[in-house]
Design an enzyme around this catalytic site. Structure first.
Site, PDB file in Angstrom:
ATOM      1  N   GLY A 114      38.278  31.501  37.373  1.00  0.00           N
ATOM      2  CA  GLY A 114      38.853  32.160  38.427  1.00  0.00           C
ATOM      3  C   GLY A 114      39.147  31.462  39.710  1.00  0.00           C
ATOM      4  CD  GLN A 115      41.617  32.978  45.355  1.00  0.00           C
ATOM      5  OE1 GLN A 115      41.391  34.207  45.206  1.00  0.00           O
ATOM      6  NE2 GLN A 115      42.288  32.285  46.361  1.00  0.00           N
ATOM      7  CE1 TYR A 153      38.383  43.935  42.473  1.00  0.00           C
ATOM      8  CE2 TYR A 153      39.375  44.493  44.775  1.00  0.00           C
ATOM      9  CZ  TYR A 153      38.649  43.618  43.955  1.00  0.00           C
ATOM     10  OH  TYR A 153      38.026  42.362  44.354  1.00  0.00           O
ATOM     11  CE  LYS A 205      34.808  44.002  42.458  1.00  0.00           C
ATOM     12  NZ  LYS A 205      33.800  42.764  41.990  1.00  0.00           N
ATOM     13  CG  ASP A 212      34.543  39.899  26.290  1.00  0.00           C
ATOM     14  OD1 ASP A 212      34.360  40.301  27.706  1.00  0.00           O
ATOM     15  OD2 ASP A 212      35.290  40.522  25.576  1.00  0.00           O
ATOM     16  N   GLY A 235      32.763  34.506  34.605  1.00  0.00           N
ATOM     17  CA  GLY A 235      34.221  34.445  35.417  1.00  0.00           C
ATOM     18  C   GLY A 235      34.380  33.232  36.178  1.00  0.00           C
TER      19      GLY A 235
HETATM   20  P1  NAD Z   1      40.119  35.979  39.158  1.00  0.00           P
HETATM   21  O1  NAD Z   1      40.957  36.850  38.777  1.00  0.00           O
HETATM   22  O2  NAD Z   1      40.716  34.600  40.006  1.00  0.00           O
HETATM   23  O3  NAD Z   1      39.065  35.557  38.180  1.00  0.00           O
HETATM   24  C1  NAD Z   1      38.219  36.231  37.525  1.00  0.00           C
HETATM   25  C2  NAD Z   1      37.789  35.493  36.241  1.00  0.00           C
HETATM   26  O4  NAD Z   1      37.200  36.497  35.424  1.00  0.00           O
HETATM   27  C3  NAD Z   1      39.065  35.066  35.516  1.00  0.00           C
HETATM   28  O5  NAD Z   1      39.125  33.603  35.337  1.00  0.00           O
HETATM   29  C4  NAD Z   1      39.103  35.664  34.092  1.00  0.00           C
HETATM   30  O6  NAD Z   1      39.491  35.044  32.916  1.00  0.00           O
HETATM   31  C5  NAD Z   1      37.529  35.955  34.176  1.00  0.00           C
HETATM   32  N1  NAD Z   1      37.349  37.227  33.304  1.00  0.00           N
HETATM   33  C6  NAD Z   1      38.005  38.441  33.120  1.00  0.00           C
HETATM   34  N2  NAD Z   1      37.647  39.180  32.207  1.00  0.00           N
HETATM   35  C7  NAD Z   1      36.528  38.811  31.820  1.00  0.00           C
HETATM   36  C8  NAD Z   1      35.729  39.285  30.893  1.00  0.00           C
HETATM   37  N3  NAD Z   1      35.695  40.311  30.007  1.00  0.00           N
HETATM   38  N4  NAD Z   1      34.455  38.307  30.564  1.00  0.00           N
HETATM   39  C9  NAD Z   1      34.438  37.190  31.094  1.00  0.00           C
HETATM   40  N5  NAD Z   1      35.292  36.696  32.073  1.00  0.00           N
HETATM   41  C10 NAD Z   1      36.218  37.610  32.605  1.00  0.00           C
HETATM   42  O7  NAD Z   1      39.107  36.327  40.412  1.00  0.00           O
HETATM   43  P2  NAD Z   1      38.415  35.787  41.709  1.00  0.00           P
HETATM   44  O8  NAD Z   1      39.704  35.882  42.989  1.00  0.00           O
HETATM   45  O9  NAD Z   1      37.690  34.635  41.463  1.00  0.00           O
HETATM   46  O10 NAD Z   1      37.469  36.922  42.055  1.00  0.00           O
HETATM   47  C11 NAD Z   1      36.302  36.700  41.622  1.00  0.00           C
HETATM   48  C12 NAD Z   1      35.219  37.860  42.064  1.00  0.00           C
HETATM   49  O11 NAD Z   1      35.415  38.125  43.557  1.00  0.00           O
HETATM   50  C13 NAD Z   1      35.813  39.080  41.527  1.00  0.00           C
HETATM   51  O12 NAD Z   1      34.576  39.980  41.333  1.00  0.00           O
HETATM   52  C14 NAD Z   1      36.588  39.827  42.668  1.00  0.00           C
HETATM   53  O13 NAD Z   1      36.490  41.414  42.602  1.00  0.00           O
HETATM   54  C15 NAD Z   1      35.919  39.136  43.962  1.00  0.00           C
HETATM   55  N6  NAD Z   1      36.556  39.254  44.957  1.00  0.00           N
HETATM   56  C16 NAD Z   1      37.691  38.402  45.085  1.00  0.00           C
HETATM   57  C17 NAD Z   1      38.580  38.046  46.281  1.00  0.00           C
HETATM   58  C18 NAD Z   1      39.660  37.380  46.327  1.00  0.00           C
HETATM   59  O14 NAD Z   1      40.547  37.390  47.371  1.00  0.00           O
HETATM   60  N7  NAD Z   1      39.635  36.492  45.488  1.00  0.00           N
HETATM   61  C19 NAD Z   1      38.227  39.002  47.632  1.00  0.00           C
HETATM   62  C20 NAD Z   1      37.312  40.090  47.122  1.00  0.00           C
HETATM   63  C21 NAD Z   1      36.442  40.052  45.873  1.00  0.00           C
HETATM   64  N1  SER Z   2      41.769  39.716  47.380  1.00  0.00           N
HETATM   65  C1  SER Z   2      41.487  41.049  46.539  1.00  0.00           C
HETATM   66  C2  SER Z   2      42.529  41.783  46.155  1.00  0.00           C
HETATM   67  O1  SER Z   2      43.575  41.753  47.020  1.00  0.00           O
HETATM   68  C3  SER Z   2      40.421  41.884  47.464  1.00  0.00           C
HETATM   69  O2  SER Z   2      39.344  41.965  46.812  1.00  0.00           O
HETATM   70  O3  SER Z   2      42.635  42.277  44.975  1.00  0.00           O
END
Ligand code: NAD
Ligand code: SER
Length: 316
Positions: A13-14, A139, A143, A49, A10
């Protein structure tokens, strides 16, 4: 030369985009294997994937991976539009990672959890680490289950899974990935474009948030902490900064007095009000020394400067 061989899942992503760069800085590019469902050769992100267990196992085996950062997930707002798919990705992916990590004797796994694990029956202020977890979203449910599986794999197989419940993450490197806290990233893009910002939460909806630098530092600090400091094997609360849409709007106004906002709450409002407003992170502070560095004004200043660059270059 570092002995640590890291797999990031992943990575596009962000959080993954920024974490991958930081891990390359620390451990060397040759030791970091960044993967995502969506490959990006410019950023050295290979296709994987996480639901394809054979492909996952092959990468771990071929590259002698000993640490995994499993970031791939479907976030809260996107998950509500297709709950079964969100459950399949979030749970199926996690299971593949934990089982492969045990099979190939991976030393450590990082698994991010979230403030979305909380729901009914919580105090909204200073929400404690250990409290009933009754989330309102698929979600959040995935988690909570993931946290419990992390603890199970640690107790049953000795798999050293480390986990943080991230607040909403605010960064400038990418857009946010389909969550309820995304407004706090989107608002900076509207400001940079001199557009009216239409906020999907109401003005007084306070949520726990964290600036990307603090988020990445927390991730690396928990992964580098000596094992005897990791006492919570479900997931640690961490706090950054809590604010409402009105408060972040007022922080931006200090830099751009002409910026305008209007509030049009949608389905994400119900999700947001089921979450804490602020977080008690005393266990993370006591166990492995967590401490946030960024407050609302400092974060706002950097976000405004950095997001402006998106619109002054031609490549975004
Ligand atoms: P994001 O959606 O920006 O990135 C997730 C990435 O996972 C994407 O690039 C997507 O292409 C990839 N992905 C999706 N399905 C996939 C698969 N089957 N195989 C491989 N890759 C796959 O999410 P993020 O914000 O970077 O979050 C990363 C983690 O942090 C997540 O587990 C999320 O739950 C957790 N998180 C994020 C936040 C937040 O505010 N960004 C807050 C709490 C927790
Ligand atoms: N930033 C995330 C969401 O809003 C929290 O895990 O889903």
């Amino acid at each position: 030369m570092s002995d640590t061989k890291i797999l990031i899942i992943g990575a596009g992503g962000q959080i993954g985009t920024v974490l991958s760069e930081k891990l390359c800085e620390i451990y060397g590019k040759a030791n970091v294997f960044a993967t995502d469902l969506k490959p990006n050769l410019e950023k050295n992100i290979l296709a994987l994937d996480v639901l394809d267990k054979d492909a996952l196992s092959q990468i771990i085996k071929d590259n002698k991976i000993n640490e995994i950062y499993h970031l791939a997930a479907i976030l809260s707002a996107t998950g509500e539009k297709n709950p079964k798919w969100a459950w399949d990705v979030n749970m199926g992916g996690l299971f593949n990672v934990f089982e492969s990590a045990v099979e190939f004797k991976v030393n450590k796994v990082f698994y991010p959890s979230t403030i979305a694990v909380f729901g009914e029956e919580i105090p909204l202020q200073n929400t404690p680490n250990h409290i009933p977890l009754i989330p309102a979203t698929v979600y959040g449910i995935s988690k909570v289950a993931g946290e419990l599986w992390a603890s199970y794999f640690y107790n049953k197989f000795g798999l050293d899974v480390r986990s943080i419940r991230y607040p909403g993450v605010i960064g400038y490197q990418t857009l946010a990935g389909g969550g309820t806290t995304d407004y706090a990233v989107d608002i900076f893009h509207s400001n940079a474009k001199n557009e009216l910002y239409q906020c999907f939460l109401s003005e007084d909806t306070t949520l726990p948030m964290i600036f990307i630098d603090d988020c990445i530092r927390a991730t690396i600090e928990i992964m580098q902490a000596p094992i005897d400091q990791i006492k919570v094997r479900t997931s640690y609360n961490i706090a950054g900064v809590s604010f409402s849409p009105k408060e972040i709007y007022e922080a931006i106004l200090k830099f751009n007095p002409n910026f305008k906002i209007e509030y049009k709450p949608d389905f994400r409002q119900a999700i947001a009000i089921s979450w804490p407003q602020s977080i008690d992170d005393s266990l993370a502070k006591n166990d492995w020394g967590w401490k946030p560095n960024f407050d609302l004004d400092e974060m706002t200043k950097i976000m405004i400067q950095e997001v402006a660059k998106w619109y002054h270059t031609s490549n975004n």
